[in-house]
Scaffold this motif. Structure first.
Motif, PDB file in Angstrom:
ATOM      1  N   ARG A  57      -7.487   2.215   7.205  1.00 26.43           N
ATOM      2  CA  ARG A  57      -6.758   0.967   7.466  1.00 26.43           C
ATOM      3  C   ARG A  57      -5.376   0.959   6.837  1.00 26.43           C
ATOM      4  O   ARG A  57      -4.633  -0.017   6.969  1.00 26.43           O
ATOM      5  CB  ARG A  57      -7.564  -0.217   6.944  1.00 26.43           C
ATOM      6  N   GLY A  58      -5.015   2.025   6.107  1.00 27.00           N
ATOM      7  CA  GLY A  58      -3.690   2.110   5.513  1.00 27.00           C
ATOM      8  C   GLY A  58      -3.603   1.570   4.106  1.00 27.00           C
ATOM      9  O   GLY A  58      -2.498   1.461   3.550  1.00 27.00           O
ATOM     10  N   ILE A  59      -4.766   1.229   3.504  1.00 26.04           N
ATOM     11  CA  ILE A  59      -4.765   0.749   2.115  1.00 26.04           C
ATOM     12  C   ILE A  59      -4.652   1.948   1.178  1.00 26.04           C
ATOM     13  O   ILE A  59      -5.314   2.972   1.364  1.00 26.04           O
ATOM     14  CB  ILE A  59      -6.060  -0.031   1.814  1.00 26.04           C
ATOM     15  N   GLY A  60      -3.794   1.832   0.174  1.00 23.35           N
ATOM     16  CA  GLY A  60      -3.677   2.885  -0.823  1.00 23.35           C
ATOM     17  C   GLY A  60      -4.879   2.860  -1.755  1.00 23.35           C
ATOM     18  O   GLY A  60      -5.282   1.794  -2.221  1.00 23.35           O
ATOM     19  N   VAL A  61      -5.484   4.017  -2.023  1.00 22.78           N
ATOM     20  CA  VAL A  61      -6.692   4.090  -2.849  1.00 22.78           C
ATOM     21  C   VAL A  61      -6.489   5.044  -4.010  1.00 22.78           C
ATOM     22  O   VAL A  61      -6.181   6.223  -3.817  1.00 22.78           O
ATOM     23  CB  VAL A  61      -7.920   4.542  -2.024  1.00 22.78           C
ATOM     24  N   ILE A  62      -6.664   4.511  -5.222  1.00 26.23           N
ATOM     25  CA  ILE A  62      -6.710   5.321  -6.439  1.00 26.23           C
ATOM     26  C   ILE A  62      -8.132   5.221  -6.973  1.00 26.23           C
ATOM     27  O   ILE A  62      -8.673   4.118  -7.118  1.00 26.23           O
ATOM     28  CB  ILE A  62      -5.714   4.826  -7.501  1.00 26.23           C
ATOM     29  N   VAL A  74     -10.935 -14.366  -5.694  1.00 25.89           N
ATOM     30  CA  VAL A  74      -9.535 -13.946  -5.676  1.00 25.89           C
ATOM     31  C   VAL A  74      -8.748 -14.622  -4.561  1.00 25.89           C
ATOM     32  O   VAL A  74      -7.625 -15.078  -4.768  1.00 25.89           O
ATOM     33  CB  VAL A  74      -9.418 -12.411  -5.535  1.00 25.89           C
ATOM     34  N   ASN A  75      -9.346 -14.709  -3.377  1.00 26.64           N
ATOM     35  CA  ASN A  75      -8.620 -15.261  -2.232  1.00 26.64           C
ATOM     36  C   ASN A  75      -9.244 -16.587  -1.797  1.00 26.64           C
ATOM     37  O   ASN A  75      -9.850 -16.702  -0.730  1.00 26.64           O
ATOM     38  CB  ASN A  75      -8.625 -14.262  -1.072  1.00 26.64           C
ATOM     39  N   GLN A  76      -9.056 -17.609  -2.622  1.00 30.70           N
ATOM     40  CA  GLN A  76      -9.665 -18.900  -2.325  1.00 30.70           C
ATOM     41  C   GLN A  76      -8.968 -19.615  -1.172  1.00 30.70           C
ATOM     42  O   GLN A  76      -9.588 -20.396  -0.455  1.00 30.70           O
ATOM     43  CB  GLN A  76      -9.662 -19.781  -3.579  1.00 30.70           C
ATOM     44  N   LYS A  77      -7.694 -19.330  -0.965  1.00 34.99           N
ATOM     45  CA  LYS A  77      -6.956 -19.989   0.126  1.00 34.99           C
ATOM     46  C   LYS A  77      -7.567 -19.668   1.481  1.00 34.99           C
ATOM     47  O   LYS A  77      -7.517 -20.487   2.406  1.00 34.99           O
ATOM     48  CB  LYS A  77      -5.483 -19.561   0.097  1.00 34.99           C
ATOM     49  N   THR A  87      -9.035  -9.841   0.186  1.00 35.07           N
ATOM     50  CA  THR A  87      -7.618 -10.135  -0.059  1.00 35.07           C
ATOM     51  C   THR A  87      -6.715  -9.400   0.926  1.00 35.07           C
ATOM     52  O   THR A  87      -5.531  -9.730   1.049  1.00 35.07           O
ATOM     53  CB  THR A  87      -7.200  -9.716  -1.486  1.00 35.07           C
ATOM     54  N   GLU A  88      -7.263  -8.380   1.603  1.00 33.06           N
ATOM     55  CA  GLU A  88      -6.481  -7.562   2.540  1.00 33.06           C
ATOM     56  C   GLU A  88      -5.209  -7.066   1.869  1.00 33.06           C
ATOM     57  O   GLU A  88      -4.092  -7.226   2.382  1.00 33.06           O
ATOM     58  CB  GLU A  88      -6.166  -8.355   3.821  1.00 33.06           C
ATOM     59  N   GLY A  89      -5.381  -6.430   0.698  1.00 32.11           N
ATOM     60  CA  GLY A  89      -4.250  -5.967  -0.092  1.00 32.11           C
ATOM     61  C   GLY A  89      -3.665  -4.648   0.399  1.00 32.11           C
ATOM     62  O   GLY A  89      -4.108  -4.057   1.391  1.00 32.11           O
ATOM     63  N   LYS A  90      -2.653  -4.185  -0.345  1.00 34.80           N
ATOM     64  CA  LYS A  90      -1.951  -2.950   0.008  1.00 34.80           C
ATOM     65  C   LYS A  90      -2.454  -1.748  -0.796  1.00 34.80           C
ATOM     66  O   LYS A  90      -2.350  -0.613  -0.352  1.00 34.80           O
ATOM     67  CB  LYS A  90      -0.444  -3.125  -0.252  1.00 34.80           C
ATOM     68  N   LEU A  91      -2.957  -2.026  -2.014  1.00 35.20           N
ATOM     69  CA  LEU A  91      -3.368  -0.957  -2.924  1.00 35.20           C
ATOM     70  C   LEU A  91      -4.604  -1.407  -3.684  1.00 35.20           C
ATOM     71  O   LEU A  91      -4.650  -2.531  -4.190  1.00 35.20           O
ATOM     72  CB  LEU A  91      -2.243  -0.641  -3.919  1.00 35.20           C
ATOM     73  N   ILE A  92      -5.619  -0.558  -3.750  1.00 33.80           N
ATOM     74  CA  ILE A  92      -6.798  -0.855  -4.552  1.00 33.80           C
ATOM     75  C   ILE A  92      -7.061   0.292  -5.513  1.00 33.80           C
ATOM     76  O   ILE A  92      -7.022   1.467  -5.133  1.00 33.80           O
ATOM     77  CB  ILE A  92      -8.040  -1.138  -3.671  1.00 33.80           C
ATOM     78  N   ILE A  93      -7.297  -0.059  -6.771  1.00 34.30           N
ATOM     79  CA  ILE A  93      -7.637   0.915  -7.813  1.00 34.30           C
ATOM     80  C   ILE A  93      -9.114   0.749  -8.115  1.00 34.30           C
ATOM     81  O   ILE A  93      -9.567  -0.336  -8.513  1.00 34.30           O
ATOM     82  CB  ILE A  93      -6.795   0.694  -9.083  1.00 34.30           C
ATOM     83  N   LEU A  94      -9.881   1.807  -7.909  1.00 38.42           N
ATOM     84  CA  LEU A  94     -11.329   1.786  -8.102  1.00 38.42           C
ATOM     85  C   LEU A  94     -11.656   2.515  -9.402  1.00 38.42           C
ATOM     86  O   LEU A  94     -11.533   3.734  -9.479  1.00 38.42           O
ATOM     87  CB  LEU A  94     -12.031   2.466  -6.925  1.00 38.42           C
ATOM     88  N   ASP A 143       0.435 -11.558 -10.963  1.00 41.24           N
ATOM     89  CA  ASP A 143       1.615 -10.939 -10.347  1.00 41.24           C
ATOM     90  C   ASP A 143       1.200  -9.759  -9.466  1.00 41.24           C
ATOM     91  O   ASP A 143       1.718  -9.584  -8.360  1.00 41.24           O
ATOM     92  CB  ASP A 143       2.584 -10.448 -11.431  1.00 41.24           C
ATOM     93  N   ALA A 144       0.254  -8.955  -9.981  1.00 46.51           N
ATOM     94  CA  ALA A 144      -0.209  -7.787  -9.219  1.00 46.51           C
ATOM     95  C   ALA A 144      -0.926  -8.218  -7.947  1.00 46.51           C
ATOM     96  O   ALA A 144      -0.706  -7.653  -6.868  1.00 46.51           O
ATOM     97  CB  ALA A 144      -1.129  -6.935 -10.091  1.00 46.51           C
ATOM     98  N   ILE A 145      -1.791  -9.228  -8.074  1.00 43.21           N
ATOM     99  CA  ILE A 145      -2.533  -9.715  -6.912  1.00 43.21           C
ATOM    100  C   ILE A 145      -1.568 -10.245  -5.850  1.00 43.21           C
ATOM    101  O   ILE A 145      -1.741 -10.011  -4.652  1.00 43.21           O
ATOM    102  CB  ILE A 145      -3.540 -10.800  -7.341  1.00 43.21           C
ATOM    103  N   ALA A 146      -0.538 -10.958  -6.292  1.00 41.77           N
ATOM    104  CA  ALA A 146       0.465 -11.508  -5.358  1.00 41.77           C
ATOM    105  C   ALA A 146       1.190 -10.402  -4.603  1.00 41.77           C
ATOM    106  O   ALA A 146       1.630 -10.598  -3.462  1.00 41.77           O
ATOM    107  CB  ALA A 146       1.456 -12.375  -6.119  1.00 41.77           C
ATOM    108  N   GLU A 147       1.309  -9.217  -5.217  1.00 42.00           N
ATOM    109  CA  GLU A 147       1.973  -8.082  -4.574  1.00 42.00           C
ATOM    110  C   GLU A 147       1.014  -7.263  -3.711  1.00 42.00           C
ATOM    111  O   GLU A 147       1.425  -6.289  -3.077  1.00 42.00           O
ATOM    112  CB  GLU A 147       2.608  -7.170  -5.632  1.00 42.00           C
ATOM    113  N   GLY A 148      -0.277  -7.632  -3.730  1.00 44.28           N
ATOM    114  CA  GLY A 148      -1.252  -6.913  -2.914  1.00 44.28           C
ATOM    115  C   GLY A 148      -1.959  -5.788  -3.632  1.00 44.28           C
ATOM    116  O   GLY A 148      -2.479  -4.864  -3.003  1.00 44.28           O
TER     117      GLY A 148
END
Length: 510
Positions: free
Chosen positions: A456-461, A367-370, A424-431, A336-341
């Motif tokens: 690039r505008g990705i949220g980083v925690i 993660v991004n096999q498609k 995955t070109e997601g919206k948020l990444i938690i490191l 679910d989280a991955i689908a939301e980015g």
């Protein structure tokens, strides 16, 4: 006769001109190394510098192709690890070699059990328990040796490994990244143990990426780079700085250890309101905006990783809300989280971040096999393009993406784990502990990637146990203590002392 220094120390181990090659590729080229009794020689180098190969030669896992090894003045060539162990050489690795279901004393004596009786012998448990207690007392540990290892904390398990080494009457002990998974308090206790061992005349080879530890316990520093011997420093005679040592390791000066770039802050990316997950953490609220890195600090067990895994859907939330770009999320599982980015770079890259037996490119496409498919069918051209481009961006030290990821150094494995999420070109990444077990050169490269993600505008925690890293790369810092948010600091007001006060639950005057 074993060599003696003018400080009266005996040379336990002397290695001259050590060479080792694999399939024609030099892993070590004419490396020298010396270790004296009662001395800590800190072995340094970037990932891939040859440290692990040298250690495996010392412990008998590898045999050198060229060069000479003397142990207590006698030229030796180990037939294998058991031979090296019998000669008094042991190693304490970051990844413990313990049997969780067995007790402490059973682990200590697992390969040299004490028996009693005549023709029919039985285990002498009383003797093993007593001797285990004596070994624990020797290193200042006081927990019950009849407890199972699985009931122990990380620092206690490390003490069991040290006791195992002493059980073999070791005169040379190798510590490979011993502080990587310890809290600051536990590291101080480890330093005390090492000083005790030094006082007993035991020689210690110490490997660590925490350069500040060099000056606390090191007597000598040996630096490798690209499989070659760069030099040796006697810390009692030569005045050197961290930057001097870094220059030896990477061949250049790291003018800026934390290359933080500041960006204008924009819209809200993430909002967490009164989030709880049972007893793991309670009522935690915070926001993350575009253009900033939000750091999470606290001691091990404070709840930082648990918050990350709850946002990512590993742990269930028992109360509270999560909003991504204003949208209320209902995340019940990682998919679910991955689908939301949302992405999570796990602190445990070996067991959670990567599949060690798979190829490098197979790990990148987990993660991004498609992205690698056309009409539902994997296309080699797509895989080579996307994974190859990412490998180039990450500056992996190999172009062969068909190699198993286990063949890479720790720093390069971490890059692959990061690349998996960047694809995955997601919206948020938690490191979570993004530079744990990574050398100084690779650390700076990872910090640059953090800057690029923010740009690039990705949220980083970023969750980190290294205070200099938290202070050096964060725009704001959330501090946790025993599952509770105890502080929130802007970059300009944060100090190590202030963070530690919040992290230990102390009252802080405004």
């Amino acid at each position: 006769m074993a060599q003696q220094t003018d400080r009266g120390q005996t040379a336990i181990l002397e290695m001259k001109g050590i060479c080792k090659s694999f399939a024609g590729v030099h892993a070590l080229k004419n490396v020298d190394f010396i270790l004296h009794s009662g001395e800590v020689n800190v072995l340094l180098g970037e990932n891939g510098a040859g440290k692990s190969t040298l250690i495996k030669i010392i412990t008998g896992a590898y045999q050198n192709d060229g060069g000479m090894i003397r142990l207590f003045g006698e030229e030796v060539r180990f037939s294998g690890p058991i031979d090296a162990q019998k000669r008094g050489i042991s190693a304490v690795y970051q990844e413990f070699n313990l049997v969780p279901k067995l007790t402490v004393y059973e682990n200590i004596f697992i390969s040299r059990q004490i028996k009693k009786g005549g023709i029919i012998k039985t285990l002498d448990r009383e003797s093993m328990i007593q001797k285990s207690r004596e070994l624990m007392e020797r290193i200042g540990a006081s927990f019950d040796v009849t407890r199972t290892v699985e009931s122990l904390g990380v620092a206690q398990r490390q003490m069991v490994e040290i006791a195992k080494a002493l059980c073999f009457d070791s005169r040379l002990i190798i510590f490979d990244e011993p502080s990587a998974v310890l809290t600051e308090g536990e590291i101080k206790e480890l330093m005390k143990v090492i000083r005790r061992l030094k006082e007993e005349g035991i020689g210690i080879v110490y490997i660590s990426h925490r350069l500040e530890e060099i000056f606390e316990i090191g007597d000598r520093v040996t630096v490798l780079r690209d499989g070659s011997y760069v030099g040796e420093i006697d810390l009692h005679r030569e005045k050197v700085s961290v930057d001097d040592i870094i220059r030896m390791m990477v061949g250049r000066s790291l003018e800026q250890q934390f290359p933080k770039v500041y960006y204008a802050q924009g819209e809200e990316i993430l909002r967490v309101e009164n989030l709880s997950s049972g007893k793991l953490f309670q009522n935690v609220s915070f926001t993350l905006r575009k253009g900033e890195v939000l750091g999470f600090s606290g001691l091990v067990g404070a709840g930082r990783t648990e918050i990350a895994k709850t946002i990512f859907g590993v742990y269930p939330k028992t109360s509270g809300e999560i909003y991504l770009y204003g949208k209320k999320l209902e995340i019940r599982k990682p998919a679910d989280a991955i689908a939301e980015g949302i992405s999570l770079l796990s602190e445990d890259r070996k067991d959670e971040g990567l599949i060690q037996k798979l190829r490098i490119d197979e790990n990148m496409m987990l993660v991004n096999q498609k992205l690698m498919q056309e009409h539902g069918i994997f296309k080699r051209k797509r895989i080579d393009k996307y994974c190859g481009d990412m490998a180039a961006q990450l500056q992996l030290n190999t172009r062969d993406l068909g190699l198993p990821v286990s063949s890479l150094s720790g720093g390069n494995q971490q890059k692959v784990a990061l690349g998996k999420w960047l694809l995955t070109e997601g919206k948020l990444i938690i490191l979570d502990e993004p530079t744990r077990g990574v050398d100084v050169g690779a650390k700076v490269e990872i910090y640059h990637f953090i800057n690029h993600m923010v740009e690039r505008g990705i949220g980083v925690i970023m969750i980190s146990s290294e205070l200099p890293e938290i202070l050096g790369m964060s725009d704001r810092i959330i501090v946790m203590h025993e599952g509770i948010k105890t502080g929130e600091l802007k970059r300009e007001e944060a100090t190590q002392d202030l963070i530690l006060k919040y992290a230990t639950g102390q009252e802080v005057s405004e």
